[in-house]
Enzyme design. Structure first.
Site, PDB file in Angstrom:
ATOM      1  CG  ASP A 190      31.741  76.441  26.283  1.00  0.00           C
ATOM      2  OD1 ASP A 190      31.765  75.199  26.332  1.00  0.00           O
ATOM      3  OD2 ASP A 190      30.976  77.081  25.538  1.00  0.00           O
ATOM      4  CG  ASP A 225      31.094  71.413  26.443  1.00  0.00           C
ATOM      5  OD1 ASP A 225      30.104  71.530  27.190  1.00  0.00           O
ATOM      6  OD2 ASP A 225      31.120  71.859  25.283  1.00  0.00           O
ATOM      7  CD  GLU A 226      28.500  75.902  29.625  1.00  0.00           C
ATOM      8  OE1 GLU A 226      28.014  76.943  30.066  1.00  0.00           O
ATOM      9  OE2 GLU A 226      27.864  75.087  28.950  1.00  0.00           O
TER      10      GLU A 226
END
Ligand SMILES: [Mg+2]
Length: 387
Positions: free
Chosen positions: A27, A130-131
Site C-alpha cells: 500500500d 495504490d494497493e
C-alpha cells in the site's frame, strides 16, 4: 450477524505449497498527497489538503485527500472543505497548503509501481490505484525470510524509481497480509508468520479486523470481548451463544489463518449497482456526494435482500460530455456492512473526482459477490435473473 465471510478454501489455490500461501500486501503511503508533494516540491511535514477551492473557508466542495500532517488535525477524505479550513486554515492565517489535484500524475505513478510489483508475483491483484496483493509462494520457494527480503527490495525499488514510500504486509491470508501492512505505516514492513497469528491477535480489538464491521465490533465489546484472543479462547461454540454460527466460524477461521488466500485479478461480473442521472449537470461535489450516499444505502439494502456480501466497491462518474470513469477498490474480505461501503464510496469519489467538471451521472456498484456457505444458492438464482 453477517459481517464477514470469506471464500472457504484457501489451500486449494494452485501450486505445490498446499496448506500455506505467502501473500504480500503493498500500500503506497498517503499516495495522492505524496505525489503532489513531490511534484510541487512541498515540505512533507506541513499539512497539505487537496480538493475543492476553500475560498478562505467560505468555499463549498470537499476534501479529495490530505497528507499525514493534515490528518493530525482530523481532516480526512470527503470532508467538507470548509470544515477542513476551520480545523486548519490555509497560509498565511494557518499552516495549511490547499491545492487542486494534478490529474494524470497519479495514474502514471501508479502504473510504474504496479509494473514493479507484478513482475515478482506468481499471482497479482491490483486492489486499487495504490494497493495490491501479491501471491509470492512459488517465487520465494515457500520461504518466509525470502518474502521479507523481497518486500524490502520492492520497497527500495519503488522509492528509487518513483520516489514514493510504500508499506508492506506479509501473511498467510488476505486479511493477515492487509493487517500486517497497517502495522508499521508509513514506510513499514511487517510480517505475520503462520505460527505467530495468535500472538498477533493478543489484546487486539475486533474492530481492527477487516470483515468485522462497526456493528459487530460493538456487539463483541458488549459481550466483553476486548481482544481477539479472547474470541479464540471461547471457540465457535462459545461465540455462538451471542452471534450466528456462520460469524462465529468465520472469526475462528480468521484467528487460525484459514480465511481466503486467493489472489486473483478482479472480475465484477456478478454485481449489484445503482445509478443516478442529474436533471441538470451538477457542479457541487457535496450534492453529488449526498446522492452517492443514498445510492450506497440502496445497494446495501439490495445486497442484504439477496443475502450476499461483496469485496469490490466501484464508483462510476460520468461528466458533462459523456466521458465516464469507473474507480474501484477491493477489500480483503467480502462484507455487507453499510458503514464500510459508505467510507469506501466516499474515498473513491473524493480521490478521483475531477473538481473542475460538472457531473452528469453518479453510480455505485458492489462486485465480487460471495454467498454465505450452507445456504440455498441465492447468488445462482440471482445470476439466472430469477431475483
Ligand atoms: Mg494508500
Amino acid at each position: 450477524m453477517s459481517d464477514g465471510e470469506d471464500s472457504a478454501d484457501g489451500t486449494s489455490v494452485g501450486g505445490d505449497f498446499v496448506g500455506g500461501r505467502i501473500l504480500i500486501h503493498c500500500d503506497l503511503d498517503a499516495f495522492f498527497a505524496a505525489v503532489e508533494t513531490l511534484h510541487h516540491g512541498l515540505n512533507p511535514t506541513e499539512p497539505l489538503i487537496i480538493g475543492s477551492d476553500p475560498k478562505d473557508g467560505r468555499g463549498r466542495g470537499i476534501v479529495s485527500t490530505c497528507n499525514y500532517a493534515a490528518r493530525k488535525y482530523g481532516i480526512h477524505s470527503a470532508m467538507a472543505i470548509s470544515e477542513a479550513w476551520r480545523r486548519c486554515p490555509g497560509k498565511p492565517v494557518g499552516d495549511g497548503t490547499y491545492m487542486q489535484s494534478t490529474r494524470g500524475l497519479y495514474r502514471r505513478a501508479s502504473r510504474k509501481v504496479m509494473r514493479i510489483l507484478r513482475r515478482e508475483a506468481d499471482r497479482f491483484e491490483q486492489a486499487s490505484v495504490d494497493e495490491a496483493y501479491l501471491d509470492v509462494t512459488e517465487s520465494v520457494g515457500g520461504d518466509w525470510d525470502s518474502a521479507l527480503r523481497l518486500s524490502g527490495e520492492l520497497q527500495q525499488r519503488i522509492m528509487k524509481s518513483v520516489n514514493l514510500s510504500a508499506s508492506f504486509g506479509i501473511g498467510p491470508t488476505r486479511i493477515l497480509a492487509k493487517m500486517a501492512g497497517e502495522e508499521n505505516k508509513p514506510n513499514g514492513i511487517f510480517r505475520i508468520l503462520p505460527t505467530d497469528i495468535l500472538a498477533f491477535f493478543e489484546g487486539r480489538p475486533p474492530r481492527e479486523v477487516p470483515g468485522i464491521g462497526p456493528k459487530s465490533a460493538t456487539m463483541l465489546a458488549e459481550w466483553g470481548i476486548e481482544g481477539m484472543d479472547e474470541a479464540h479462547a471461547m471457540g465457535v461454540l462459545g461465540l455462538q451463544r451471542f452471534t450466528s454460527k456462520r460469524f462465529a466460524k468465520w472469526m475462528v477461521a480468521v484467528l487460525e489463518g484459514e480465511t481466503s488466500s486467493e489472489v486473483s485479478p478482479l472480475r465484477s461480473r456478478k454485481s449489484v449497482g445503482k445509478e443516478h442521472t442529474f436533471a441538470k449537470d451538477e457542479r457541487d461535489p457535496e450534492m453529488v456526494l449526498g446522492r452517492l450516499d443514498s445510492l450506497i444505502t440502496e445497494v446495501l439494502a439490495r445486497l442484504n435482500d439477496l443475502d450476499v456480501a461483496g469485496r469490490l466497491a466501484e464508483v462510476k462518474i460520468r461528466y458533462q460530455g459523456f466521458e465516464t470513469h469507473t474507480h474501484g477498490r477491493s477489500i480483503p474480505v467480502a462484507m455487507d456492512d453499510e458503514g464500510v461501503f459508505q467510507r469506501l464510496g466516499h474515498d473513491l469519489f473524493a480521490h478521483h473526482l475531477d473538481f473542475s467538471r460538472p457531473v452528469r451521472l453518479i453510480g455505485f456498484r458492489i462486485g465480487q459477490l460471495e454467498e454465505p456457505p450452507n445456504r440455498q444458492s441465492t447468488l445462482g438464482r440471482y445470476s439466472e435473473g430469477l431475483l
